[in-house]
Design an enzyme around this catalytic site. Structure first.
Site, PDB file in Angstrom:
ATOM      1  N   GLU A  77       3.955   3.476   7.289  1.00  8.32           N
ATOM      2  CA  GLU A  77       3.829   4.578   6.341  1.00  8.32           C
ATOM      3  C   GLU A  77       3.210   5.810   6.972  1.00  8.32           C
ATOM      4  OE1 GLU A  77       2.203   5.702   1.916  1.00  8.32           O
ATOM      5  OE2 GLU A  77       1.536   3.822   2.815  1.00  8.32           O
ATOM      6  N   ASP A  97       2.748  -1.343   5.645  1.00  5.50           N
ATOM      7  CA  ASP A  97       1.908  -0.454   4.838  1.00  5.50           C
ATOM      8  C   ASP A  97       0.463  -0.864   5.105  1.00  5.50           C
ATOM      9  OD1 ASP A  97       0.625   1.150   3.012  1.00  5.50           O
ATOM     10  OD2 ASP A  97       2.011   0.737   1.380  1.00  5.50           O
ATOM     11  N   ILE A  99      -2.444   0.197   3.904  1.00  6.86           N
ATOM     12  CA  ILE A  99      -3.173  -0.006   2.648  1.00  6.86           C
ATOM     13  C   ILE A  99      -2.225   0.317   1.503  1.00  6.86           C
ATOM     14  CG2 ILE A  99      -5.130   0.634   1.203  1.00  6.86           C
ATOM     15  CD1 ILE A  99      -6.670   1.468   3.650  1.00  6.86           C
ATOM     16  N   ASP A 100      -1.714  -0.699   0.866  1.00  8.06           N
ATOM     17  CA  ASP A 100      -0.904  -0.485  -0.327  1.00  8.06           C
ATOM     18  C   ASP A 100      -1.856  -0.536  -1.521  1.00  8.06           C
ATOM     19  OD1 ASP A 100       1.539  -0.036  -1.655  1.00  8.06           O
ATOM     20  OD2 ASP A 100       1.521  -2.112  -2.329  1.00  8.06           O
ATOM     21  N   THR A 102      -3.834   2.748  -2.103  1.00  7.64           N
ATOM     22  CA  THR A 102      -4.882   3.637  -1.584  1.00  7.64           C
ATOM     23  C   THR A 102      -5.766   4.180  -2.693  1.00  7.64           C
ATOM     24  OG1 THR A 102      -3.533   4.249   0.328  1.00  7.64           O
ATOM     25  CG2 THR A 102      -5.318   5.740  -0.271  1.00  7.64           C
ATOM     26  N   ASP A 241       6.323  -0.408   1.278  1.00  7.56           N
ATOM     27  CA  ASP A 241       5.713  -0.966   0.065  1.00  7.56           C
ATOM     28  C   ASP A 241       6.300  -2.329  -0.290  1.00  7.56           C
ATOM     29  OD1 ASP A 241       4.079   1.373  -0.709  1.00  7.56           O
ATOM     30  OD2 ASP A 241       6.001   2.339  -1.098  1.00  7.56           O
TER      31      ASP A 241
END
Length: 315
Positions: A77, A97, A99-100, A102, A241
């Site tokens: 990402e 990702d 940190i899915d 955030t 994601d």
């Protein structure tokens, strides 16, 4: 590729997710202690957030991947957001990702995950999603089933509970970060139809049990794989994601379809389609497709272009 190689990649991804998760957990603890990552806005959209930790975790994952598998490809990402060219090929490719969720990370809301997907010949083959705040690890490899914390086979309900009608379902969805009137009005209208009582004037009203949101596409998919959510619909996600979660749902016996109002209920989702409809495991495929058909009666036509534009998705 042999099953031994697939297992090697799966175990690598699990360890990598756990190590990255430790960084995320330490950052959340630091934020709660009054310090931590600076917050940035992306694309001048105040709902589209990124932190130093997003970038640090992705760099950590990327460095470990290229050190271990220097010939493999990488799509991430933050790498994409920085403008670096990425290409999806037949080669082994990791889609990440860091940190899915955030926004959840910033607020300390405990639905935050690192998502690591792996494709081979453009086919999603391995998925690992780790929530370090709840210590929940979801993992799957093609043909090997899906698991919670390595030992609990998914779905949790065995055999799966029947899927009979959308009115019996718990549905997950998200607001997303595109808050333009056209998009948000369409999403709210769809949620209204999912919840509204059926009557002769509204034949497609679902009167479902309720709506849930976690703030994380990856964890919404994992909840479908667990069987604790019946349906997940979202528009505007990106491949990082969903790449891992789609493998986990499929290996749990669930379906991930293209969430377009103009698509048939049997169109299997492409990870790049940006519109997704996931249905949990059931006793038969026909009942899953019946729920998908009911959902597609309610899904509005919302544009989600591939080109990065203001309002692009970031949970």
């Amino acid at each position: 590729m042999s099953q031994q190689e697939i297992e090697e990649y799966l175990q690598f991804a699990i360890q990598l997710a756990q190590d990255a998760g430790a960084i995320i957990k330490a950052a959340v603890d630091s934020r709660m202690a009054g310090s931590g990552s600076n917050i940035e806005l992306k694309k001048e959209n105040p709902t589209d957030l990124v932190t130093e930790t997003d970038k640090a975790v992705e760099e950590f994952i990327k460095a470990r991947l290229f050190k271990t598998y220097p010939s493999h490809k990488f799509i991430g990402e933050e790498t994409f957001a920085s403008g670096e060219k990425t290409e999806f090929t037949q080669e082994p490719t990791w889609i990440v990702d860091p940190i899915d969720g955030t926004t959840n990370f910033i607020h300390g809301y405990p639905f935050v995950a690192v998502s690591i997907g792996f494709t081979l010949n453009k086919i999603p083959t391995i998925g690992v999603v780790f929530n370090p705040l709840l210590n929940e690890l979801y993992s799957a490899a093609k043909g090997q089933g899906a698991y919670l914390n390595n030992t609990i086979k998914l779905p949790l309900f065995n055999p799966p509970q029947p899927l009979t009608d959308l009115s019996h379902c718990l549905i997950a969805t998200e607001a997303g970060s595109d808050r333009s009137k056209l998009v948000i009005d369409a999403k709210i209208a769809a949620i209204h139809d999912m919840l509204r009582k059926k009557d002769e004037h509204h034949p497609f009203a679902a009167e479902s049990h309720s709506i849930r949101t976690t703030g994380s596409a990856a964890l919404n998919l994992c909840n479908v794989a667990k069987g604790v959510v019946d349906v997940y619909w979202e528009v505007g996600c990106w491949e990082w994601d969903v790449a891992a979660g789609m493998v986990i749902v499929a290996e749990s016996g669930g379906l991930v379809l293209e969430g377009h109002s103009d698509k048939t209920e049997t169109d299997t989702a492409n990870i790049f389609c940006r519109k997704y409809l996931a249905i949990r495991a059931a006793l038969d495929r026909e009942s899953q497709l019946h729920i998908a058909s009911q959902m597609k009666d309610l899904i509005p036509a919302i544009d989600a272009p591939r080109a990065p534009v203001p309002g692009g998705y970031k949970a």
